[in-house]
Each structure stands twice: as C-alpha cells, then as structure tokens.
Write an enzyme that holds these catalytic residues in place. Structure first.
Site, PDB file in Angstrom:
ATOM      1  N   ASP A 294       0.856  -1.185   0.000  1.00  0.00           N
ATOM      2  CA  ASP A 294       0.000   0.000   0.000  1.00  0.00           C
ATOM      3  C   ASP A 294       0.892   1.235   0.000  1.00  0.00           C
ATOM      4  OD1 ASP A 294      -2.305   1.582   0.140  1.00  0.00           O
ATOM      5  OD2 ASP A 294      -2.577   1.329   2.294  1.00  0.00           O
ATOM      6  N   PHE A 468      -5.053   4.355   0.451  1.00  0.00           N
ATOM      7  CA  PHE A 468      -6.103   3.479  -0.071  1.00  0.00           C
ATOM      8  C   PHE A 468      -5.698   2.814  -1.388  1.00  0.00           C
ATOM      9  CE2 PHE A 468      -8.828   7.023   1.942  1.00  0.00           C
ATOM     10  CZ  PHE A 468      -8.638   6.519   3.214  1.00  0.00           C
ATOM     11  N   HIS A 469      -4.481   2.265  -1.403  1.00  0.00           N
ATOM     12  CA  HIS A 469      -3.984   1.586  -2.605  1.00  0.00           C
ATOM     13  C   HIS A 469      -3.531   0.158  -2.298  1.00  0.00           C
ATOM     14  CE1 HIS A 469      -2.809   5.885  -4.104  1.00  0.00           C
ATOM     15  NE2 HIS A 469      -4.103   5.643  -4.263  1.00  0.00           N
ATOM     16  N   PRO A 470      -4.379  -0.684  -1.704  1.00  0.00           N
ATOM     17  CA  PRO A 470      -3.965  -2.070  -1.439  1.00  0.00           C
ATOM     18  C   PRO A 470      -3.734  -2.818  -2.739  1.00  0.00           C
ATOM     19  CG  PRO A 470      -6.321  -1.813  -1.064  1.00  0.00           C
ATOM     20  CD  PRO A 470      -5.765  -0.431  -1.286  1.00  0.00           C
TER      21      PRO A 470
END
Length: 553
Positions: A294, A468-470
């Site tokens: 992330d 919010f970049h899994p």
C-alpha cells in the site's frame, strides 16, 4: 440450486471486472455473468466528483474493512475502503488518474511478469483512455475511460507549481506522458462533469448486450472445481446459495482484499492456514494473501493568510448551491475532485525515479472527510511510493461473510522511516518558497516544533494514513516462483480455467494511484483471455533524470 452454464463468470464488478465484462462480451459470441455483492451506483454521492469522500464512508458502498493493529503506527487500526457497488473502488475513489512510472513496468518484468514492460502496457493505457485534450504518442483519445484536467481556477494551484520550480524541481507537461518526474497538472477520471468510473465507462454501455448479465447483491462464497479445473462459482443471494457453471473460465476480479479471501475459501492458498479453518486443500499456493502492499501518506497543512481556499465553500448554504449547480449543469466546483496539481520527486540522490508523490489541495481537511476544515488553509498529501514493507490478508474463519484479517505492516523497514523524514523536510522546503509568501501562515501540521528525526517519527506514528492503494496480494510472476499466484497470462498457477485480474496481481506497487494501472491490467488481460494477438508494442521514449545517481533534483 444449479443454474444454466455460461461461458465466463466474473466475480466482482470493480475496475477490472467492468472492463472484462465489456471486452469479453463485445463480439456477441460468449455469454458472460458478472457477480457483484454491492448494488447500484446511481447515487448523487457517487456521480458528483466533489462528493468523493462521502461514499467511501457509507456501509452501503464500502466493505468497511479495517486493518489489524498496526504495530509501527501506535497500534492504530486504519480504514481500508473497498468499493461494494457497481464500479467497485472506481466508484468511491478520489478520481485521480495516474498511470505510474515507466520503470515500474520494467521492474515488473524483472520480478517475473514477462510481457508487462512499459512498451507492452502503454498501448493498453492508450486503448482505455478518452482524454479531453486529445491523443498523442502516450495518451489515448478514443477509449472509454474519460480523463481531463481540473478547473485550475484557484490561485493556490499556480503557487504550488511555482514553488516547486523555485525549489529546483522540473515542471512536467504531463505526468502520464514522457516525464512523470516534477510538478504539474493532475488528471482526473471525469467526463461530462460526472465521475467516470469503470461502471460508467465500460459496464453501462455493455448492458445492452443480450449475452451479458449482471447480478447484484450476489456474494461469491467459493470457486467450484473438478480436479484442478475451475468449473463454476457458488454464490449467496437473497438468503439462498446458487451454483453457476462455466464452459470457459472463472475470472476473479474481487480486489486485493477479497480475491485472496475467495481463493482461500475455495481451498487455494497456504495449506497450514486452510487447515486451521477446516478447509480442504484443492491446491497449495503459499503466495495467496501475502506480499500485500500500500501507499502510506500524511497531510502537510499550512494556514492561509488570504480567504481564497475552499474553506469558503464549506457552509451548508454554499455546499447546497454547489450541488444544485452541478445537478443543473454538471459544471462548477461539483465537477472536480480538487486534486488538480501535484508532483513526483526523488527523496535523495541515488534513487533512479520518483519515490515521493504530492497531491496538492487548496484546503486543509482530511481526505476521507472525517475531519472538516475549520480555517482557511492548504495542504499537500505526501508519502513514499515504493515501501519495502509487506503485509498479508488472512481468513478470520471459513465463512465468506466474515471479514478477513488485514495487516499491511506499515513502516516495518528502516528505509520507510528515512523516506518519511525526507517527505516532511522536503515538503516544508517547498512551502517555504517565495511563491507562497503572501499566502503562508503558520504550519498547522506537523507543526514547526516537529524538527528532529525522533519528533518526525512520532508524528508519523500518530498521523500517517493509508492512501487506499492495497495491491499485490496475489502477485504475478514466473510459474516456478513459489511466491507467485498467477502467471503473466493472469492464470492461477497450477490450476485450469481460473484467472485473477485486479490490483492484487501486481508484482509490486506502482508509482502513484492504482485505478489507471488496474484498468490497463484488465484491458491487456482481456486479450490474453480471448487469445487474440496483443497490441503492437510502443516505442515512445520516457524520462530518467541524467544525474539521478549524484543529485536529488
């Protein structure tokens, strides 16, 4: 209850699933069933760009996932928004269109994803895009995903760009073109004043086809197998379980949290973990749910001495007027995400390409809207882009409705702390430039007293948030690599008729926001699935700073 067989079942109507539903049904020959646990995306909060923070905090549209206590962030549990709605996370994200750096994709090849180098993927970025400013060697002009620049009416955006120049950084004409590095305008996925989600761009036009069906409120509970071949999907809908069989393939597009969960529920993953939950092993793949990555960021906030920020628009009346104007015209402040300028820089000499990203915002507020602005201010969202920290997604139980356990293991490497300290100091230097002199008030956050390494570290532990970049939890790689889950054709290694296509299959996280790369992944995967000749490789050059080994800028 068994249902009629279809050619393809796609699990998840998110960024990738919508693309594949369109591409796999466009010739009219194959039947496609798209399963989505969420419901309709026809909501003002989703479609109006400026309302971006609202749906990500609504249980109707968000899975409401939270991490386990993150040991290096004071034990905090961080929100991990994931879209539970048609369009998936493209319906609740910040609408930022960033492709990543060309060297990200060269890195993918080195990590085992052959055929996914920059010149392999650039044609698929171009095929996907419908850029308001038109096409060139890098950008697409007649695709489905509409992109454009913001309004750029607030003078603070120009101050940000000028401050970057004064600090010695380059100005880039296009972060998604030849040169990512530097300060410049940002693109957003907006068309006609509305959010251009994957649902609006790809799915809604495709729904006219008789060979495509979408079933909402349908939760996939397991993939069905005969031997090592995927033959269907079991899903829960309306209080009942249904089985649907496939003639061709099952394609999992459930995202970096739900895709590994579904595989494990289906008996695919680390055998020890499956055994702990009483799940029979169909195929041992130790990499499922591992390698989770992330982006972590913080908000560097400065008070503004002139009343020109978006704080002026925060009263109930002003927000209502913005909404009415947008409803009537699809124009004005309602038609932008406000992230209209930004930048990519290198944290130190010896870093070959940018490892720090900025989103500039002419207001001091939290990204998810959890804390509203209470004074005039401006901010940069800033954070490192290629952390070496890795986490995992694991089962809480064998029940599909039980939320999985998530741990990113943020800030677990010494390099992370070095990069975060650079983020604080380099951002402070940018805001100290002459371009901000007339606007610059006190430093709201971190605060001028935060100077030493120890003070910065304490600030990060208390305030850093997910961007919010899994990604990367079912990584793509060579079939001989035990950490890999899918091969470069997106097929699950060791199984037949099963693929994964979403951000989980990225070998490593890209340099920037993830929506554009995820849509590219699906565009390219569609050709692998259909067995058609891939688009011809591009030859456009890309920028690397000539003195990167000796200079930070």
């Amino acid at each position: 209850m068994s249902e009629a067989t279809v050619d393809y079942v796609i699990v998840g109507a998110g960024s990738a699933g919508c693309v594949l539903a369109d591409r796999l049904s466009e010739d009219g020959r194959d039947s496609v069933l798209l399963l989505e646990y969420g419901g309709s995306d026809r909501s003002l909060w989703i479609q109006m760009p400026t309302a971006l923070s609202v749906p990500m905090n609504m249980p109707r549209y968000d899975w409401r996932y939270f991490t386990q206590s993150e040991p290096n962030l004071n034990g905090r549990r961080l929100h991990t928004p994931r879209g539970k709605v048609l369009g998936g996370s493209s319906s609740i994200n910040g609408l930022v269109y960033v492709r990543g750096n060309p060297l990200d994709y060269e890195r993918w090849v080195a990590e085992g994803a052959s055929g996914w180098g920059y010149h392999d993927v650039l044609p698929y970025f171009r095929r996907a895009e419908k850029r308001a400013a038109g096409a060139d060697d890098y950008r697409g002009g007649d695709g489905k995903l509409e992109t454009r620049r913001g309004l750029l009416t607030n003078p603070l955006h120009e101050a940000w760009l000028e401050a970057g120049r004064e600090a010695g950084y380059p100005r880039t004409a296009d972060m998604n073109g030849f040169q990512q590095e530097g300060f410049g305008y940002m693109d957003m996925t907006v068309g006609g004043g509305r959010r251009c989600s994957a649902a609006n761009a790809y799915l809604r036009p495709a729904l006219r086809r008789r060979n495509l069906e979408v079933r909402t409120h349908a939760l996939a509970t397991r993939i069905l197998f005969e031997g090592r071949r995927a033959v269907g999907v079991r899903y829960w809908r309306g209080g009942q379980l249904f089985d649907v069989r496939v003639r061709r393939e099952v394609i999992v597009c459930a995202g970096s949290i739900n895709s590994p969960q579904l595989l494990k529920l289906s008996g695919i993953g680390p055998s020890q973990e499956l055994g702990e939950h009483g799940i029979a092993v169909v195929h041992e793949l130790p990499g499922v749910g591992e390698n989770l990555q992330d982006h972590l960021e913080f908000y560097f906030q400065v008070a503004c001495r002139e009343p020109i920020t978006l704080y002026s628009e925060m009263s109930t009346l002003r927000r209502a007027l913005i909404g009415v104007n947008w409803l009537l015209t699809h124009k004005g402040l309602g038609a932008t995400n406000h992230f209209e300028t930004g930048g990519f820089i290198r944290s130190r000499a010896g870093v070959r390409y940018p490892d720090i990203q900025f989103h500039f915002l002419p207001m001091a507020v939290s990204y998810d809207g959890s804390s509203l602005a209470h004074e005039h201010g401006f901010q940069a969202h800033v954070g490192p882009l290629r952390s070496l920290s890795q986490g995992w997604v694991r089962l809480a139980s064998a029940q599909a409705l039980d939320k999985p356990l998530i741990l990113f293991n943020y800030m677990s490497r010494p390099e992370d702390w070095q990069e975060m300290r650079a983020c604080v100091r380099l951002t402070r230097e940018i805001f100290a430039q002459r371009a901000f002199e007339r606007y610059r008030g006190r430093e709201i956050q971190p605060g001028e007293a935060v100077q030493t390494d120890a003070q910065i570290d304490a600030f990060i532990r208390a305030k850093a948030e997910s961007a919010f970049h899994p990604s990367c939890s079912c990584r793509m790689g060579n079939a001989a690599d035990r950490r890999a889950v899918v091969d470069p054709a997106t097929r699950v290694i060791g199984l037949d008729a099963l693929r994964i296509v979403d951000s989980s299959i990225m070998p490593s996280i890209t340099t920037g926001n993830l929506n554009a790369p995820t849509i590219m992944l699906a565009e390219k995967a569609a050709d692998h699935i259909r067995g058609v000749t891939p688009l011809a490789r591009a030859s456009a050059p890309y920028y690397v700073a000539t003195d990167w080994e000796r200079a930070q800028r």
